[in-house]
Design a protein around this motif. Structure first.
Motif, PDB file in Angstrom:
ATOM      1  N   THR A   1       0.919  -1.270  -0.065  1.00 34.33           N
ATOM      2  CA  THR A   1      -0.161   0.113   0.033  1.00 34.33           C
ATOM      3  C   THR A   1       0.893   1.194   0.079  1.00 34.33           C
ATOM      4  O   THR A   1       0.765   2.122  -0.795  1.00 34.33           O
ATOM      5  CB  THR A   1      -1.066  -0.007   1.380  1.00 34.33           C
ATOM      6  N   ILE A   2       2.026   1.173   0.842  1.00 36.11           N
ATOM      7  CA  ILE A   2       2.798   2.495   1.114  1.00 36.11           C
ATOM      8  C   ILE A   2       3.533   2.661  -0.574  1.00 36.11           C
ATOM      9  O   ILE A   2       3.627   3.839  -0.698  1.00 36.11           O
ATOM     10  CB  ILE A   2       3.806   2.283   2.317  1.00 36.11           C
ATOM     11  N   LEU A   3       3.949   1.647  -0.946  1.00 34.73           N
ATOM     12  CA  LEU A   3       4.600   1.743  -2.038  1.00 34.73           C
ATOM     13  C   LEU A   3       3.880   2.249  -3.310  1.00 34.73           C
ATOM     14  O   LEU A   3       4.279   3.279  -3.949  1.00 34.73           O
ATOM     15  CB  LEU A   3       5.271   0.297  -2.856  1.00 34.73           C
ATOM     16  N   PHE A   4       2.590   1.816  -3.299  1.00 33.89           N
ATOM     17  CA  PHE A   4       1.928   2.125  -4.377  1.00 33.89           C
ATOM     18  C   PHE A   4       1.422   4.032  -4.162  1.00 33.89           C
ATOM     19  O   PHE A   4       1.608   4.566  -5.154  1.00 33.89           O
ATOM     20  CB  PHE A   4       0.371   1.483  -4.314  1.00 33.89           C
ATOM     21  N   ILE A   5       1.191   4.143  -2.867  1.00 32.27           N
ATOM     22  CA  ILE A   5       0.647   5.655  -2.742  1.00 32.27           C
ATOM     23  C   ILE A   5       2.080   6.418  -2.993  1.00 32.27           C
ATOM     24  O   ILE A   5       1.885   7.338  -3.532  1.00 32.27           O
ATOM     25  CB  ILE A   5       0.052   5.837  -1.096  1.00 32.27           C
TER      26      ILE A   5
END
Lengths: 110, 177
Positions: B149-153
């Motif tokens: 999730t963090i990487l995507f954001i």
């Protein structure tokens, strides 16, 4: 960290050194042995920071060996320095135990 | 044992963890791996912790009982005893910088871009910021959000920011000259 908890950590470390001195063990095995002797309040995971610190200070050595499941398991042995630390601990504990016992005998409630 | 091998072992074996334990273990792995602890020591200790957790899981125990209610505190305690990374990854960042420099060069060719080469070097730096920040972000958010999730954001926001900066610089150049 309070002094009491430092002292308990020191005692736990001494016990860990003692278990390792009998036979090389890996983490889980070590925590089981400690539990069998009654260290129930100590969470199993708390041994790892202690093992890590003792390795860093050269008291124990960790070696990875193959385990039945495949991934290597880390076994710990005492170093020469570790043996000295264990002897230190044993003599300090004997003194401490006799002091505490003597005080309790004179004033305790049991 | 090689770092990559260790890492692979932990990834494979952690699949045997149940949901609660897996989440706990993933968050501490993420936190420790993105910290300043030496990679080799990080992987070794993570393998040990996993080994222990798997044994414990077999006996019905769970990660909270073993490592405590606060995974972050446990990690901090552990990390305090572990050696730190010897060098910052300057070579890694230099390669990324060069990579973005090349990309910027091609971007200059796009229609509507009035860039001259003097801005390219500056511009490539802006791409580095998200690279620096992403690892920090993953580290700080290890216990709240999943890494994916963090990487995507991070990817989305970084793209938006860098494109915005690019156009802004482009605009400034037109205005100044």
């Amino acid at each position: 960290m309070s002094d009491m908890s430092q002292m308990l950590k020191g005692i736990l470390e001494g016990c860990i050194l003692s278990v390792i001195s009998k036979k090389e063990v890996y983490g889980y095995e070590l925590s089981e042995k400690l539990k069998n002797e009654g260290f129930l309040e100590v969470s199993e995971g708390s041994i790892y920071p202690l093992l890590s610190r003792m390795q860093r200070d050269g008291w124990i050595e960790g070696n990875f060996k193959d385990s039945p499941q495949g991934p290597k398991r880390k076994y710990y042995v005492l170093t020469h320095e570790g043996k000295e630390q264990l002897l230190n601990f044993e003599s300090r504990w004997i003194e401490l135990r006799s002091s505490v016992d003597s005080i309790l005998k004179k004033g305790g409630l049991i | 044992m090689k770092i990559r091998e260790l890492h692979k072992f932990t990834v494979d074996r952690s699949k045997e963890l149940n949901e609660t334990n897996h989440e706990y273990y993933k968050s501490i792995s993420s936190y420790i791996r993105t910290s300043n602890v030496s990679q080799k020591h990080a992987e070794e200790i993570l393998l040990e912790l996993l080994d222990h957790l798997l044994f414990a899981q077999n006996e019905g125990k769970n990660a909270y009982g073993i490592f405590g209610k606060n995974p972050k505190d446990y990690c901090e305690e552990l990390m305090a005893t572990l050696p730190k990374k010897k060098r910052t990854k300057w070579l890694f960042y230099a390669i990324i910088y060069l990579f973005f420099l090349v990309i910027s060069f091609f971007l200059v060719m796009l229609p509507g871009m009035n860039f001259a080469s003097e801005f390219l070097f500056l511009q490539a730096f802006f791409y580095l910021i998200p690279v620096f920040l992403t690892e920090k972000l993953i580290h700080n958010m290890s216990f709240k959000y999943k890494t994916k999730t963090i990487l995507f954001i991070a990817l989305i926001s970084a793209s938006v920011v860098t494109i915005a900066v690019y156009y802004l610089l482009n605009l400034l150049k037109v205005v100044i000259l």
